[in-house]
Design a protein around this motif. Structure first.
Motif, PDB file in Angstrom:
ATOM      1  N   ASP A 602       0.817  -1.221   0.000  1.00 47.83           N
ATOM      2  CA  ASP A 602       0.000   0.000   0.000  1.00 47.83           C
ATOM      3  C   ASP A 602       0.853   1.275   0.000  1.00 47.83           C
ATOM      4  OD1 ASP A 602      -2.545  -0.898  -0.287  1.00 47.83           O
ATOM      5  OD2 ASP A 602      -3.238  -0.366   1.727  1.00 47.83           O
ATOM      6  N   THR A 621       1.689   6.163   4.142  1.00 51.98           N
ATOM      7  CA  THR A 621       0.577   6.310   5.086  1.00 51.98           C
ATOM      8  C   THR A 621       0.133   4.921   5.544  1.00 51.98           C
ATOM      9  OG1 THR A 621      -0.174   8.343   4.009  1.00 51.98           O
ATOM     10  CG2 THR A 621      -1.749   7.205   5.424  1.00 51.98           C
ATOM     11  N   THR A 623      -1.985   1.987   6.642  1.00 51.15           N
ATOM     12  CA  THR A 623      -3.382   1.555   6.498  1.00 51.15           C
ATOM     13  C   THR A 623      -3.589   0.268   7.274  1.00 51.15           C
ATOM     14  OG1 THR A 623      -2.899   0.234   4.535  1.00 51.15           O
ATOM     15  CG2 THR A 623      -3.443   2.566   4.189  1.00 51.15           C
ATOM     16  N   GLU A 624      -4.848  -0.153   7.368  1.00 48.69           N
ATOM     17  CA  GLU A 624      -5.133  -1.398   8.078  1.00 48.69           C
ATOM     18  C   GLU A 624      -4.510  -2.585   7.351  1.00 48.69           C
ATOM     19  OE1 GLU A 624      -8.879  -3.888  10.015  1.00 48.69           O
ATOM     20  OE2 GLU A 624      -9.154  -1.811   9.357  1.00 48.69           O
ATOM     21  N   LYS A 625      -4.398  -2.496   6.016  1.00 47.48           N
ATOM     22  CA  LYS A 625      -3.761  -3.577   5.267  1.00 47.48           C
ATOM     23  C   LYS A 625      -2.287  -3.696   5.653  1.00 47.48           C
ATOM     24  CE  LYS A 625      -2.909  -5.290   0.581  1.00 47.48           C
ATOM     25  NZ  LYS A 625      -3.076  -5.029  -0.871  1.00 47.48           N
ATOM     26  N   ALA A 650      -6.126   7.700  13.981  1.00 51.51           N
ATOM     27  CA  ALA A 650      -5.567   6.516  13.321  1.00 51.51           C
ATOM     28  C   ALA A 650      -4.429   5.933  14.141  1.00 51.51           C
ATOM     29  CB  ALA A 650      -5.089   6.884  11.923  1.00 51.51           C
TER      30      ALA A 650
END
Length: 676
Positions: A602, A621, A623-625, A650
C-alpha cells in the motif's frame, strides 16, 4: 499513549544502578527528580549498613591510582549522547547476509551507541591504541570544557570535524590526557564483554604501568590473566639508548577470570622435540608427571599426586579426603595397593570411570597436578583425548598423534610477528608499499584469536587501523570452517598529504581498512578449495553522525511558525527510512548485523528484521492492510513514523488493531509498539 523511541543513548549511570539493584534491592528507594517524576535512587545509609566495615568514606590513606581528569573521564563515559549510526550499503559487501560490521567514528561515541544492542555479547576485545610515544595522535578528550570550547582551544578541527591531536611530551598533561582517553573507553567497553569474555591490549613501555593500573581499576587485579612480552623486532631498534627494544606487551584481562576458558597453541615438531620425548604414549598421558631425565615421574617422588580421577555424567571428581589419606602412609612411606584396589572397585561399582596415573605398559606414575590444582582445573581444563585417555585440554594429542597443543606462554615470538613481515602482507594485498605505518602482524592477531575465541564468537576492535583483526577473523574461519564475527571501529583520520596512501587515492585510514577487507575476502574465497557458501567475507558499513532528529526544544519566546512546523515531522530532511530503521535497532537493543528483508505494501515499505525481531514501517501512510501484513509476521516489536498517520485517531487505533490481530494485551501493545 504510544511511547516514542529514545533519541539518545542510555545514561551510563542507569546501567550501574540496574546492576546494583540486582544484588542489593533493599538499598533503593524512590525520590522525585527535577522532572517531578518519581525515580529509583540509592539510599546510601542503607547501603553503608549492608556493607558494614567494608565501607570506607573520607579515609585519610587509601590505595588508588588517579590522575588529573579521572573523575571527568568517568562522568564522560556515563554521559548520554545524541548521535546515531547511519548505514552505508553502497560501501558494504554482502549487505543483506553478512554478520560483520565496520563503523567509522569516534570510538567512545560508537561504543556508547552499541551498548543497548551488544551489552554482554562480545567474546574478545582486541585493541592496539596509541602508545603515547610523544608522536601519536590521540583523541582530544578534555572533559573539563565543552566540546566546542575544547575544539576551539586546541585548534584541531578541520572542515571534516576531526578532533585528533598529536600528544607531544611538551604537553603538561602528557600522561593524564592519555589515561583519561583510554580510561573512558575501557569503562564503556567492559560492559560489552560476555561474562566469560576477555580483552587483549597491545602496548609498549611508555604507558605499560599506567595501563596496567587502569585495567586493574576497571576489571580488577584479580581478573588480570597475564602480561605477555611479544617479540616483534628481534634485532632491536638500533637508535635506542642503553637497551635496543625488541618487544612490546599484550595485557590480557578477563571479565570474570573464574569462568574464563582459553585454548592452547599448536606446536610444530621442533618445539615438541625441545619439550617432550617423541613417544606417542607420552602424548596420551600429559597429566602424568613425566620428566625427560631421572624418575621424577614416579609416584614415590610425589606420593600425594597419586590419587584416582573419577568421571561420571560429564563431571570430573576424586575420592573423599579421608580416603585419599589412606592411600599413602607418610610415617612408613608406603602405598597401600590393596586399599587402592578396594577404592577402585568401590567407585567403579557406583558407576564412575576410575582413572589412575598408569601408563599403557603398566608403569605406575603420578599426576602433574596435586588434588587442589585438580579441583581448580577440572571444570574446564580436563578431558579425554581421541584415544580415550585422560589429558589436559591444553596438552591434548590430535587424532593422528603428530601435533600437540600446550598452554600459551607469556613470551611470544614467531618470525611472522615482525613489523616488517606485517608490512609485506599489506604490500602483497594492495600491490603497493607503505600504505600504513606499523601494521599489526596477521599471524600474531590470529594467534591471539586462536587462544581466546572459538566458533561463532564475536570479536571487537575499536582502534582497528588497517583492519588486521577483520583479516584474522576471516582467515581463521576459512582455515577451520568456523563462523567468528567482527565489529571494527575506526576514526576516519586523514592520510598525510604526500603519503603513499594519499597518492594511491586513500584519503582516510578507514578507506584503507575497508579496501583491505574487500580484497582479502575475494582472495580467501578464491584460494579455498572447499565450499565457501557459508564463509562470511562481507561487512556492513556504518558511520557515526549527528542525530536523525531536528532540535525542537525552544523557550516560549523562541517559538515561531517555522519552529511549530517541526512538531509535525521532526526528522531531518536528508535521512532515509533505512537511517531511521537502524537508529531504532540501536535504541531497542537489536544487533545491527541481523538479516533484513523489505517489502512494499500500500505504498509503504515494511522492513522485517530477523524474521519478526523488529518490524518497521517508516514511510507512506499506514493503512489497516499494512498492519495486517505486519501482524502476519508475528513481530516482537513494531515501530512506525509519526508522520505516517494522517490523524491522531488513526494512531490511537493502533492499540485495538494490534490487540485484535496479534492477540496482545494493552500492556503488550504499550511495550511492543513505538513511534518516531
Amino acid at each position: 499513549m504510544i511511547e516514542h523511541i529514545d533519541k539518545q543513548t542510555p545514561n551510563g549511570v542507569q546501567f550501574n544502578l540496574e546492576a546494583l539493584y540486582k544484588i542489593a534491592p533493599s538499598c533503593f528507594t524512590e525520590a522525585k527528580g527535577e522532572d517531578g517524576e518519581l525515580h529509583r535512587v540509592v539510599d546510601f545509609t542503607k547501603l553503608r549498613q549492608l556493607l558494614g566495615d567494608a565501607a570506607v568514606e573520607d579515609a585519610p590513606e587509601v590505595y588508588d591510582f588517579t590522575w588529573v581528569g579521572k573523575r571527568a573521564a568517568m562522568r564522560e563515559a556515563a554521559a548520554p549522547i545524541r548521535k546515531t549510526l547511519r548505514p552505508c550499503p553502497e560501501e558494504s559487501v554482502d549487505w543483506d547476509t553478512t554478520q560483520n560490521l565496520y563503523i567509522e567514528g569516534d570510538n567512545l561515541e560508537v561504543l556508547k551507541l552499541l551498548q543497548n544492542s551488544y551489552m554482554g555479547k562480545i567474546k574478545m576485545i582486541y585493541i592496539d591504541p596509541p602508545y603515547n610515544t610523544g608522536n601519536d595522535f590521540v583523541y582530544q578528550d578534555d572533559f573539563h570544557r565543552s566540546q566546542k570550547e575544547e575544539d576551539e582551544t586546541a585548534g584541531v578541527i578541520n572542515e571534516k570535524g576531526e578532533r585528533m591531536i598529536r600528544n607531544t611530551e611538551s604537553n603538561g598533561k602528557f600522561h593524564s590526557d592519555w589515561c583519561s582517553m583510554i580510561f573512558a573507553r575501557l569503562l564503556v567497553a567492559r560492559s560489552l564483554l560476555k561474562e566469560d569474555g576477555l580483552i587483549c591490549i597491545s602496548i609498549d613501555h611508555h604507558e605499560l604501568v599506567n595501563l596496567t593500573n587502569i585495567c586493574d581499576n576497571i576489571f580488577s587485579e584479580g581478573n588480570r590473566v597475564g602480561i605477555l612480552s611479544v617479540v616483534n623486532n628481534l634485532k632491536g631498534r638500533s637508535d635506542d639508548a642503553f637497551f635496543a627494544t625488541c618487544n612490546e606487551f599484550l595485557l590480557v584481562y578477563a571479565k570474570n577470570k573464574s569462568i574464563l576458558k582459553l585454548n592452547g597453541f599448536k606446536l610444530d615438531d621442533e618445539e615438541l622435540d625441545n619439550d617432550y620425548e617423541k613417544q606417542d604414549e607420552i602424548g596420551y598421558y600429559k597429566l602424568i608427571g613425566f620428566r625427560k631425565t631421572g624418575n621424577a615421574w614416579q609416584r614415590e617422588e610425589r606420593p600425594l599426586m597419586y590419587y584416582p580421577v573419577l568421571y561420571k555424567d560429564g563431571e570430573f571428581s576424586t575420592a573423599e579426603k579421608s580416603e585419599l589419606e589412606k592411600i599413602y602412609n607418610s610415617k612408613t612411606a608406603t602405598f597401600d595397593d590393596e586399599y587402592v584396589e578396594e577404592l577402585h572397585q568401590k567407585y567403579s561399582n557406583l558407576g564412575y570411570r576410575v582413572v589412575w596415573p598408569v601408563s599403557e605398559n603398566g608403569d605406575i606414575g603420578r599426576w602433574r597436578w596435586g588434588v587442589d590444582t585438580f579441583m581448580q582445573q577440572k571444570e574446564y581444563n580436563l578431558d579425554f583425548n581421541n584415544a580415550g585417555t585422560l589429558c589436559t585440554k591444553m596438552r591434548a594429542t590430535f587424532e593422528d598423534g603428530s601435533i600437540r597443543v600446550k598452554s600459551a606462554k607469556t613470551l611470544w615470538y614467531k618470525p611472522e610477528y615482525d613489523t616488517g613481515s606485517a608490512a609485506k602482507v599489506l604490500k602483497r594485498i594492495f600491490g603497493k608499499a607503505d600504505l600504513f605505518d606499523n601494521p599489526k602482524s596477521l599471524v600474531y592477531i590470529k594467534d591471539i584469536m586462536t587462544v581466546a575465541t572459538g566458533d561463532n564468537d564475536l570479536v571487537l576492535d575499536f582502534f582497528s587501523g588497517s583492519a588486521t583483526a577483520a583479516h584474522a577473523v576471516m582467515q581463521l574461519n576459512a582455515e577451520n570452517q568456523e563462523k567468528r564475527r567482527f565489529i571494527l571501529i575506526q576514526w576516519p583520520e586523514d592520510t598525510p598529504d604526500g603519503s603513499a596512501a594519499n597518492k594511491a587515492g586513500y584519503k582516510t585510514i578507514c578507506e584503507i581498512g575497508k579496501e583491505r577487507i574487500r580484497l582479502v575476502g575475494k582472495e580467501i574465497k578464491k584460494e579455498r578449495t572447499f565450499n565457501t557458501q557459508d564463509l562470511d567475507t562481507g561487512f556492513r558499513v556504518f558511520k557515526c553522525d549527528e542525530s536523525n532528529y531536528k532540535e525542537v526544544a525552544f523557550t516560549p519566546k523562541d517559538y515561531s511558525q517555522e519552529s511549530l512546523d517541526l512538531f509535525t515531522d521532526n526528522i531531518k530532511d536528508d535521512r532515509s527510512d533505512l537511517d531511521l530503521l537502524f537508529d531504532c535497532m540501536l535504541r531497542w537493543g537489536v544487533e545491527l548485523s541481523m538479516p533484513l528483508k523489505s517489502s512494499n505494501v500500500d505504498g509503504c515499505t515494511i522492513h522485517n528484521v530477523d524474521d519478526g525481531n523488529l518490524v518497521a514501517c517508516l514511510n507512506g501512510t499506514v493503512t489497516e492492510k499494512v498492519i495486517d501484513v505486519i501482524a502476519s509476521m508475528s513481530p516482537l516489536r513494531v515501530v512506525f513514523r509519526d508522520s505516517s498517520f494522517t490523524e491522531a485517531a488513526a494512531k490511537m487505533n493502533l492499540f485495538e488493531l494490534f490487540k485484535q490481530k496479534c492477540g496482545w494485551s494493552e500492556t503488550e501493545v504499550r511495550n511492543n509498539v513505538r513511534v518516531i
